[in-house]
Design a protein around this motif. Sequence first.
Motif, PDB file in Angstrom:
ATOM      1  N   UNK A 108       0.838  -1.205   0.000  1.00  0.00           N
ATOM      2  CA  UNK A 108       0.000   0.000   0.000  1.00  0.00           C
ATOM      3  C   UNK A 108       0.870   1.252   0.000  1.00  0.00           C
ATOM      4  N   UNK A 109       0.695   2.093  -1.007  1.00  0.00           N
ATOM      5  CA  UNK A 109       1.312   3.420  -1.097  1.00  0.00           C
ATOM      6  C   UNK A 109       2.806   3.355  -0.732  1.00  0.00           C
ATOM      7  N   UNK A 110       3.258   4.280   0.118  1.00  0.00           N
ATOM      8  CA  UNK A 110       4.678   4.365   0.441  1.00  0.00           C
ATOM      9  C   UNK A 110       5.070   3.488   1.622  1.00  0.00           C
ATOM     10  N   UNK A 111       4.131   2.739   2.191  1.00  0.00           N
ATOM     11  CA  UNK A 111       4.459   1.883   3.326  1.00  0.00           C
ATOM     12  C   UNK A 111       5.291   0.684   2.862  1.00  0.00           C
ATOM     13  N   UNK A 142       7.353  -0.237  -6.548  1.00  0.00           N
ATOM     14  CA  UNK A 142       5.989   0.111  -6.945  1.00  0.00           C
ATOM     15  C   UNK A 142       5.828   1.598  -7.262  1.00  0.00           C
ATOM     16  N   UNK A 143       6.923   2.353  -7.149  1.00  0.00           N
ATOM     17  CA  UNK A 143       6.823   3.814  -7.275  1.00  0.00           C
ATOM     18  C   UNK A 143       5.784   4.374  -6.310  1.00  0.00           C
ATOM     19  N   UNK A 144       5.762   3.798  -5.098  1.00  0.00           N
ATOM     20  CA  UNK A 144       4.831   4.205  -4.041  1.00  0.00           C
ATOM     21  C   UNK A 144       3.370   4.086  -4.464  1.00  0.00           C
ATOM     22  N   UNK A 145       3.105   3.185  -5.380  1.00  0.00           N
ATOM     23  CA  UNK A 145       1.747   2.978  -5.879  1.00  0.00           C
ATOM     24  C   UNK A 145       1.137   1.752  -5.217  1.00  0.00           C
ATOM     25  N   UNK A 146      -0.093   1.866  -4.742  1.00  0.00           N
ATOM     26  CA  UNK A 146      -0.798   0.722  -4.189  1.00  0.00           C
ATOM     27  C   UNK A 146      -1.126  -0.264  -5.295  1.00  0.00           C
TER      28      UNK A 146
END
Length: 217
Positions: A108-111, A142-146
């Motif tokens: 998930x996102x930047x986690x 992931x390039x901070x992508x969920x």
Amino acid sequence: MIKHTLALAFMALSLGAQAQATLGTNLIINGDAESGVAGWTGFDGYSMFQSVDYGSNWVLPTQPGPANRGSKMFTGLAAQAAGFQTIALGALAGQSLHYDLSGYLGGWAAQGDNALLYVSFLDTLGNEIGSASIGPVTPADRNNQTGLFLRTASGVLPVGTTSLQFSLSMERMGGGDNDGYADSLSFVVSSVPEGSTLAYALAGLSLLGGLAARRRA
């Protein structure tokens, strides 16, 4: 990261294999989470992962993931979640076999929450004589992508392999939920063409060397 070799401490639990292997079919039972967590067994001392619906609480159907993703995916529960399953090679044991391991893993996102799929190649005594793995997929990957992203590995089963143990684990690195994600997990074996075993083995050694270098970095 979770000590993904924790599977080795529980080999005795897994030797009652669930099925016999056949060529050209996915040997991971319920690798797509559509049947909940059926086919998977939790490790002592670790929370089991869960099967959840794609949606606003996890990964949206429009976010990256398998094209034919069905309605469900795996994610963690507690800070560390892990489960395993084992399959006997049966009549295939002793043959020269090539494997293709694949799966969609993410977060998930930047986690930094992540998932890893680890495969142990076991001999008749349950000793690990080789392994393969995919993951984790980092926020940078992931390039901070969920979402979930395809990862693959391939090679030749070590001589003496009689069964396989698949261990799926997730680890929470931040936030309140364990957002290590996994779906469409697959492990397929096929016969190695005569004369190709050495070439596959050398390719596998090269891949393992590259992975070791990345881990040191």
